[in-house]
Design a protein around this motif. Sequence first.
Motif, PDB file in Angstrom:
ATOM      1  N   THR A 116       0.833  -1.206   0.000  1.00  0.00           N
ATOM      2  CA  THR A 116       0.000   0.000   0.000  1.00  0.00           C
ATOM      3  C   THR A 116       0.867   1.255   0.000  1.00  0.00           C
ATOM      4  O   THR A 116       0.612   2.196  -0.749  1.00  0.00           O
ATOM      5  CB  THR A 116      -0.950   0.005   1.209  1.00  0.00           C
ATOM      6  OG1 THR A 116      -1.769  -1.153   1.154  1.00  0.00           O
ATOM      7  CG2 THR A 116      -1.824   1.245   1.217  1.00  0.00           C
ATOM      8  N   MET A 117       1.907   1.265   0.823  1.00  0.00           N
ATOM      9  CA  MET A 117       2.785   2.441   0.901  1.00  0.00           C
ATOM     10  C   MET A 117       3.606   2.625  -0.371  1.00  0.00           C
ATOM     11  O   MET A 117       3.827   3.754  -0.825  1.00  0.00           O
ATOM     12  CB  MET A 117       3.703   2.350   2.124  1.00  0.00           C
ATOM     13  CG  MET A 117       2.981   2.486   3.451  1.00  0.00           C
ATOM     14  SD  MET A 117       2.083   4.056   3.626  1.00  0.00           S
ATOM     15  CE  MET A 117       0.389   3.527   3.405  1.00  0.00           C
ATOM     16  N   VAL A 118       4.045   1.525  -0.988  1.00  0.00           N
ATOM     17  CA  VAL A 118       4.788   1.636  -2.253  1.00  0.00           C
ATOM     18  C   VAL A 118       3.861   2.156  -3.348  1.00  0.00           C
ATOM     19  O   VAL A 118       4.241   3.047  -4.124  1.00  0.00           O
ATOM     20  CB  VAL A 118       5.442   0.291  -2.640  1.00  0.00           C
ATOM     21  CG1 VAL A 118       5.958   0.313  -4.065  1.00  0.00           C
ATOM     22  CG2 VAL A 118       6.576  -0.042  -1.672  1.00  0.00           C
ATOM     23  N   LEU A 119       2.640   1.649  -3.417  1.00  0.00           N
ATOM     24  CA  LEU A 119       1.676   2.158  -4.404  1.00  0.00           C
ATOM     25  C   LEU A 119       1.316   3.615  -4.124  1.00  0.00           C
ATOM     26  O   LEU A 119       1.123   4.404  -5.057  1.00  0.00           O
ATOM     27  CB  LEU A 119       0.425   1.281  -4.429  1.00  0.00           C
ATOM     28  CG  LEU A 119       0.612  -0.107  -5.020  1.00  0.00           C
ATOM     29  CD1 LEU A 119      -0.665  -0.927  -4.848  1.00  0.00           C
ATOM     30  CD2 LEU A 119       1.002  -0.025  -6.485  1.00  0.00           C
ATOM     31  N   PHE A 120       1.232   3.976  -2.855  1.00  0.00           N
ATOM     32  CA  PHE A 120       0.979   5.365  -2.446  1.00  0.00           C
ATOM     33  C   PHE A 120       2.093   6.264  -2.980  1.00  0.00           C
ATOM     34  O   PHE A 120       1.843   7.334  -3.536  1.00  0.00           O
ATOM     35  CB  PHE A 120       0.899   5.399  -0.922  1.00  0.00           C
ATOM     36  CG  PHE A 120       0.442   6.701  -0.310  1.00  0.00           C
ATOM     37  CD1 PHE A 120      -0.443   7.547  -0.931  1.00  0.00           C
ATOM     38  CD2 PHE A 120       0.889   7.053   0.951  1.00  0.00           C
ATOM     39  CE1 PHE A 120      -0.875   8.725  -0.337  1.00  0.00           C
ATOM     40  CE2 PHE A 120       0.479   8.220   1.569  1.00  0.00           C
ATOM     41  CZ  PHE A 120      -0.407   9.062   0.912  1.00  0.00           C
ATOM     42  N   LEU A 121       3.326   5.826  -2.819  1.00  0.00           N
ATOM     43  CA  LEU A 121       4.483   6.568  -3.316  1.00  0.00           C
ATOM     44  C   LEU A 121       4.428   6.730  -4.832  1.00  0.00           C
ATOM     45  O   LEU A 121       4.590   7.842  -5.351  1.00  0.00           O
ATOM     46  CB  LEU A 121       5.772   5.834  -2.917  1.00  0.00           C
ATOM     47  CG  LEU A 121       7.059   6.290  -3.602  1.00  0.00           C
ATOM     48  CD1 LEU A 121       7.462   7.667  -3.109  1.00  0.00           C
ATOM     49  CD2 LEU A 121       8.156   5.281  -3.376  1.00  0.00           C
ATOM     50  N   ILE A 122       4.202   5.646  -5.544  1.00  0.00           N
ATOM     51  CA  ILE A 122       4.187   5.685  -7.010  1.00  0.00           C
ATOM     52  C   ILE A 122       3.036   6.561  -7.514  1.00  0.00           C
ATOM     53  O   ILE A 122       3.222   7.401  -8.404  1.00  0.00           O
ATOM     54  CB  ILE A 122       4.104   4.265  -7.594  1.00  0.00           C
ATOM     55  CG1 ILE A 122       5.401   3.500  -7.273  1.00  0.00           C
ATOM     56  CG2 ILE A 122       3.851   4.290  -9.093  1.00  0.00           C
ATOM     57  CD1 ILE A 122       5.331   2.012  -7.544  1.00  0.00           C
ATOM     58  N   ALA A 123       1.859   6.376  -6.935  1.00  0.00           N
ATOM     59  CA  ALA A 123       0.697   7.173  -7.354  1.00  0.00           C
ATOM     60  C   ALA A 123       0.916   8.654  -7.066  1.00  0.00           C
ATOM     61  O   ALA A 123       0.605   9.511  -7.899  1.00  0.00           O
ATOM     62  CB  ALA A 123      -0.562   6.679  -6.650  1.00  0.00           C
TER      63      ALA A 123
END
Length: 121
Positions: A62-69
């Motif tokens: 979730t945090m990695v996707l948050f970063l990418i988004a």
Amino acid sequence: MAERYSSFTPGGTAWFLQRVTAAFLIVVLAFHFFLLHFVNHASEITFAGTQARMENIGYFLTMVLFLIAGAFHGVNGVYNALVNQGLSGTPKKVVLAVLTIAGALLIFQGIWVALVMSGMI
């Protein structure tokens, strides 16, 4: 009546991704604030606690996707705002290259930190 101009092509990929990332960011930001400001108060946040949360694969992803988004949404938004203000030609290409490199470096560094915090490397 003034004509509306947007560098986004309605229905185009950049237009679509800008909206999808916005919706995703709203949901994950709400989760982030709830977890780190209401469940755990700021004074209770520790390095060890962050490591423990990052060891949970669901939280990590979730945090990695948050970063990418967030990186995509920000870079794409800044670029299109500049294009809407009249940026064109060589300066447009230079700005696109600089923003793309900056966004890629931000994502690389963020994923590196996430991997270290999770104990994967």
